[in-house]
Design a protein around this motif. Sequence first.
Motif, PDB file in Angstrom:
ATOM      1  N   TRP A 120       0.468  -1.135  -0.074  1.00 31.50           N
ATOM      2  CA  TRP A 120       0.086   0.067   0.067  1.00 31.50           C
ATOM      3  C   TRP A 120       0.368   1.709   0.043  1.00 31.50           C
ATOM      4  N   MET A 121       1.929   1.321  -0.129  1.00 31.93           N
ATOM      5  CA  MET A 121       3.126   2.481  -0.184  1.00 31.93           C
ATOM      6  C   MET A 121       3.091   2.401  -1.466  1.00 31.93           C
ATOM      7  N   ASP A 122       3.831   3.739  -1.410  1.00 32.01           N
ATOM      8  CA  ASP A 122       4.304   4.003  -2.878  1.00 32.01           C
ATOM      9  C   ASP A 122       6.074   3.514  -2.472  1.00 32.01           C
ATOM     10  N   ALA A 123       6.417   3.337  -4.212  1.00 36.41           N
ATOM     11  CA  ALA A 123       7.796   3.038  -4.510  1.00 36.41           C
ATOM     12  C   ALA A 123       9.318   4.108  -3.282  1.00 36.41           C
ATOM     13  N   ARG A 124       8.716   4.978  -3.062  1.00 36.55           N
ATOM     14  CA  ARG A 124       9.752   5.856  -2.866  1.00 36.55           C
ATOM     15  C   ARG A 124      10.203   5.670  -1.150  1.00 36.55           C
ATOM     16  N   GLN A 125       8.759   5.233  -0.234  1.00 34.65           N
ATOM     17  CA  GLN A 125       8.158   5.188   0.731  1.00 34.65           C
ATOM     18  C   GLN A 125       9.147   3.620   0.460  1.00 34.65           C
ATOM     19  N   GLU A 148       5.515  -4.385 -10.431  1.00 28.67           N
ATOM     20  CA  GLU A 148       5.274  -3.500 -11.755  1.00 28.67           C
ATOM     21  C   GLU A 148       5.845  -2.281 -10.295  1.00 28.67           C
ATOM     22  N   GLN A 149       5.228  -2.492  -9.073  1.00 26.36           N
ATOM     23  CA  GLN A 149       5.067  -1.979  -7.533  1.00 26.36           C
ATOM     24  C   GLN A 149       7.348  -2.391  -7.607  1.00 26.36           C
ATOM     25  N   GLN A 156      14.534   3.844  -7.883  1.00 28.11           N
ATOM     26  CA  GLN A 156      15.066   4.725  -7.051  1.00 28.11           C
ATOM     27  C   GLN A 156      16.376   3.300  -6.480  1.00 28.11           C
ATOM     28  N   PHE A 157      16.691   2.708  -6.283  1.00 28.20           N
ATOM     29  CA  PHE A 157      18.295   2.687  -6.102  1.00 28.20           C
ATOM     30  C   PHE A 157      19.926   3.087  -7.167  1.00 28.20           C
TER      31      PHE A 157
END
Length: 342
Positions: A120-125, A148-149, A156-157
């Motif tokens: 339920w969190m976005d990718a950055r979180q 996809e997530q 982000q890495f």
Amino acid sequence: MADEDKKFDLSNTSGTDMAAILMLSLNEEDAATIFRHLEPKQVQRLGMAMASMEDFSHDRVVAVHQRFIEDIQKYTNIGIGSQDFVRNALNAALGEDKAANLVDQIIMGSGSKGLDSLKWMDARQVANIIQNEHPQIQTIVLSYLESEQSAEILSQFPERVRLDLMMRIANLEEVQPAALTELNEIMEKQFAGQAGAQAAKMGGLKAAANIMNYLDTNMEGMLMDSIRESDEEMAQQIQDLMFVFENLIDVDDRGIQTLLRDIQQDVLLKAMKGTDDQLKEKLLRNMSKRAAEMLQDDLEAMGPVRVSEVEAAQKEILSTARRLSDAGELMLSGAGGGEEFL
């Protein structure tokens, strides 16, 4: 009598829009109950469709309700409340390996809530939460979440870390209970949950290929080159399992028609700008004559389009195709082959 028999044409109404109309027909409490049983991406997609819905004509709403009733009547004799039905339905939809843990969560109540909360969190979180964890922990998280997530998180890495994690994912086969317990204990510092008791099959070459499919085109190319430099055989195996836009030529006509109903016209136009004649002809052949003629005219009148925009449009269509494939509405084949059905 002729007017009563004439039904509203739903051919241009996507499955998501029909679901949105059904949800908007319910009271808030019932709609909320249904939302609680959906995956995060489904909630986001359906919520956006509901928020942007404008056509609430009586005929359209009635037609959607009638379609729903017709569909649900096909299953009136199935024992929906039985554990066997749940187990068999999930096995048929997801395959035995992927369904095993979910069946345990539903029937035996042994869900991994700590991990599930990440969905339920976005990718950055999620990236911020796992960035300082051991790479093996990061690998399990990325293998556990939807492709996809995971692709969004991976982006982000730094490039060096992406390469290491992708190769770990490709080499991963299963996760033992102790590892899941450890991971859930880490997650439980911020969320609640407990681990299941069975080893979970996750990761592998197919998981790596699925994540690669969702990466930005430039990032995907750079990462594949890096993997090839480290392990040429692995790179080729991942490449063979990836589903690319050109593989749509191998989807049957019924599947193409299902896909086209869920694609915005402007996205399709940009995607077809970089399509070979054979695939373009297949897509046009599966539209109505009028729609195909209009699209052909729009293509001819369309000016130059950036390659990055074409690739982004094709990625969006592939994402829709994979979602429909996961829902059993079309069968993908091509690179890596598709599943066979009797």
